[in-house]
Design a protein around this motif. Structure first.
Motif, PDB file in Angstrom:
ATOM      1  N   ARG A 268       0.840  -1.207   0.000  1.00 50.45           N
ATOM      2  CA  ARG A 268       0.000   0.000   0.000  1.00 50.45           C
ATOM      3  C   ARG A 268       0.872   1.252   0.000  1.00 50.45           C
ATOM      4  N   ARG A 272       1.094   4.194  -2.889  1.00 51.62           N
ATOM      5  CA  ARG A 272       0.901   5.614  -2.608  1.00 51.62           C
ATOM      6  C   ARG A 272       2.105   6.443  -3.081  1.00 51.62           C
ATOM      7  N   LYS A 276      -0.663   5.950  -6.749  1.00 44.45           N
ATOM      8  CA  LYS A 276      -1.831   5.096  -6.949  1.00 44.45           C
ATOM      9  C   LYS A 276      -2.579   4.920  -5.628  1.00 44.45           C
ATOM     10  N   ASP A 277      -3.857   4.616  -5.745  1.00 43.58           N
ATOM     11  CA  ASP A 277      -4.662   4.413  -4.545  1.00 43.58           C
ATOM     12  C   ASP A 277      -4.353   3.084  -3.875  1.00 43.58           C
ATOM     13  N   GLN A 278      -4.054   2.073  -4.675  1.00 45.48           N
ATOM     14  CA  GLN A 278      -3.847   0.737  -4.129  1.00 45.48           C
ATOM     15  C   GLN A 278      -2.865  -0.033  -5.000  1.00 45.48           C
ATOM     16  N   ASP A 281      -3.651  -1.162  -8.564  1.00 44.52           N
ATOM     17  CA  ASP A 281      -3.510  -0.166  -9.630  1.00 44.52           C
ATOM     18  C   ASP A 281      -2.102  -0.189 -10.221  1.00 44.52           C
ATOM     19  N   GLU A 285      -1.870  -1.455 -14.328  1.00 41.13           N
ATOM     20  CA  GLU A 285      -1.893  -0.249 -15.169  1.00 41.13           C
ATOM     21  C   GLU A 285      -1.693  -0.559 -16.646  1.00 41.13           C
ATOM     22  N   ASN A 291      -6.945  -1.045 -13.797  1.00 41.53           N
ATOM     23  CA  ASN A 291      -6.862  -0.616 -12.402  1.00 41.53           C
ATOM     24  C   ASN A 291      -7.670  -1.563 -11.520  1.00 41.53           C
ATOM     25  N   ALA A 293     -10.092  -0.936  -9.386  1.00 38.72           N
ATOM     26  CA  ALA A 293     -11.537  -0.682  -9.345  1.00 38.72           C
ATOM     27  C   ALA A 293     -12.244  -1.407 -10.480  1.00 38.72           C
TER      28      ALA A 293
END
Length: 497
Positions: A268, A272, A276-278, A281, A285, A291, A293
């Motif tokens: 994580r 960051r 990226k959020d997670q 991702d 990519e 991603n 989501a």
């Protein structure tokens, strides 16, 4: 000094690849690779070309990649305490070297400058893709981060390498730690004769039991585990074996619980740092999902589409089990699901996977897979035996050549290692050992390996496979063909790379 892991012969000298050479050989490979990287970073802008920049970067790390690949392969198929010690000693240096490449400012500057030349800008096909992918990889792995963030990213990757290695070691040790010894044959009702024979052979291999007083040994390796869960009438043994399997990596001596949380936290933070959020991702990519989501949305949509049918199947299985057992309909425990599913399949379709085994001897399945590939791709697959067979890491391992039928040219070769061992990790996989040069002139052959954990032969008999294991052979052989039949002019884009 002799450096067997750096020997670039087509078929490695496996007998010489011993743990005591790992540290010295990988240290030399790292030094040589770093020298090539440093030289690349010092190139003058006016001298840049595709060959002396992008292709040179690929070539700079190839000897290290091959050497470390052999080390990791042996870790997967012939694990030992000595090899683990050597790997863990070198892992920080190897992971740091790999992480540092995209963070090298001078190297990234050279590559961007080379990409801007008229020669590189005009490239097409595989070469164009290689340029684009290389630059994207650098950006995604932190090439444009600030210096403090680069330093932290290096530390994160080094920590992740160590923790994921320890995780894998714990899984193997935890798997091998468990055994179930059954002394009363009456407790094995329902178990197929093939599974009983294998369990008896397993016990005898450990010096357990005698002809007069036989015992049966069961482990968490799939060919031993699955028949117990699918066929054994004794529910308590099924429960014990299932709980042992689901507890892999959770026993006090090999507990991965804390490692899981630490790995997740490190991933994580890495995500960051890279904007990226997670972590998903970061991984996705440049893959189809793009991603995390989108990947999660796909899974959730699939769930919504199948949940009603799944619930109906579960309810039907629970009703069938209750009817057969003469008990009220109730939730099935996980150690009951495979057992009653097999019973339902037999009752409804008169289909039993065990009855199919005689049709799926491993040699017959392999012959079928090779024959099908010969018709589709115009190739022949020929096993090397006797004096023609190169060295292997275990006597069970086979070696094959794949030739073009029309020309007789050898396209590549591969090893096949199909059965479980205590020194071998679980699952099935295909890996490339080397990728031949297909950029022009005489094509060099590729080399790969396919591994599995399929049902082993009992005594002098043939190994008889389940249908699922047949699928595994075809699946891994498909990956192997992807590698061996590859004609991509850039090595790192070939096959499964």
């Amino acid at each position: 000094m002799n450096h067997p892991f750096l020997n670039d012969t087509f078929a490695p000298d496996w007998d010489a690849l011993t743990p005591d050479h790992v540290v010295a050989d990988i240290t030399v490979a790292l030094e040589q690779a770093q020298a090539r990287i440093d030289a690349l970073g010092g190139l003058a802008a006016e001298s840049l070309s595709f060959e002396n920049s992008f292709l040179a970067l690929e070539a700079a790390t190839e000897p290290l990649t091959k050497a470390w690949g052999k080390v990791n392969h042996l870790d997967s198929v012939n694990n030992s305490a000595e090899l683990r010690e050597a790997i863990n000693q070198m892992l920080p240096a190897v992971s740091s070297f790999s992480a540092a490449i995209p963070l090298n400012d001078k190297l990234y500057t050279v590559l961007r400058a080379a990409a801007g030349t008229s020669e590189v800008a005009g490239l097409k096909g595989a070469k164009r893709r290689f340029v684009d992918e290389t630059l994207a990889e650098f950006r995604e792995q932190g090439a444009e981060l600030s210096a403090p963030h680069k330093e932290r990213l290096m530390a994160l990757k080094q920590a992740l390498a160590a923790k994921t290695q320890k995780f894998s070691e714990n899984v193997l040790d935890s798997t091998n730690r468990y055994e179930k010894i059954v002394e009363d044959e009456g407790l094995l009702q329902g178990l197929p004769e093939s599974a009983k024979a294998a369990a008896l052979q397993s016990a005898r291999s450990k010096g357990l039991g005698t002809d007069q007083h036989p015992v049966w040994r069961f482990t968490l390796h799939m060919p031993s585990l699955l028949p117990v869960l699918k066929y054994l009438d004794n529910r308590e043994i099924r429960r014990e074996v299932y709980e042992a399997f689901s507890g892999t990596g959770a026993d006090p001596e090999h507990d991965n619980t804390h490692l899981i949380w630490e790995i997740l936290a490190l991933r994580r933070e890495q995500a960051r740092l890279l904007g990226k959020d997670q972590f998903a991702d970061v991984v996705l990519e440049r893959r189809m999902a793009k991603n995390g989501a989108k990947a999660l949305s796909f899974v959730e949509d699939l769930h919504d589409r199948v949940v009603d049918a799944f619930d109906n199947d579960v309810r039907e299985l629970e009703e069938f089990a209750a009817g057969r057992a003469g008990t009220p309909v109730a939730h099935l425990e996980p150690w009951d699901s495979s057992y009653w599913s097999e019973k339902l399949q037999k009752a409804r379709y008169d289909l039993d996977d065990e009855e199919l085994r005689p049709y799926f001897s491993i040699d017959g399945v392999i012959k079928g897979a090779f024959g099908l590939a010969a018709k589709v791709f115009g190739i022949s697959v020929v096993e090397r035996t006797g004096a023609r067979k190169p060295q292997v890491w275990h006597p069970e391992v086979r070696f094959y050549d794949i030739n073009d039928t029309a020309s007789g040219v050898r396209l590549g070769s591969f090893y096949a290692d199909w059965h479980p061992r205590e020194t071998k990790r679980g699952g099935a996989w295909m890996n490339p050992f080397s990728t031949g040069d297909r950029s022009g002139g005489a094509a060099e052959p590729h080399l790969g390996v396919i591994c599995g954990n399929l049902t082993a032969p009992v005594g002098d008999g043939a190994a008889l496979l389940t249908h699922r294991e047949v699928q595994t052979i075809f699946h891994e052989f498909g990956h192997l063909l992807h590698h061996i039949l590859g004609e991509v002019e850039v090595k790192s884009l070939n096959g499964t790379e």
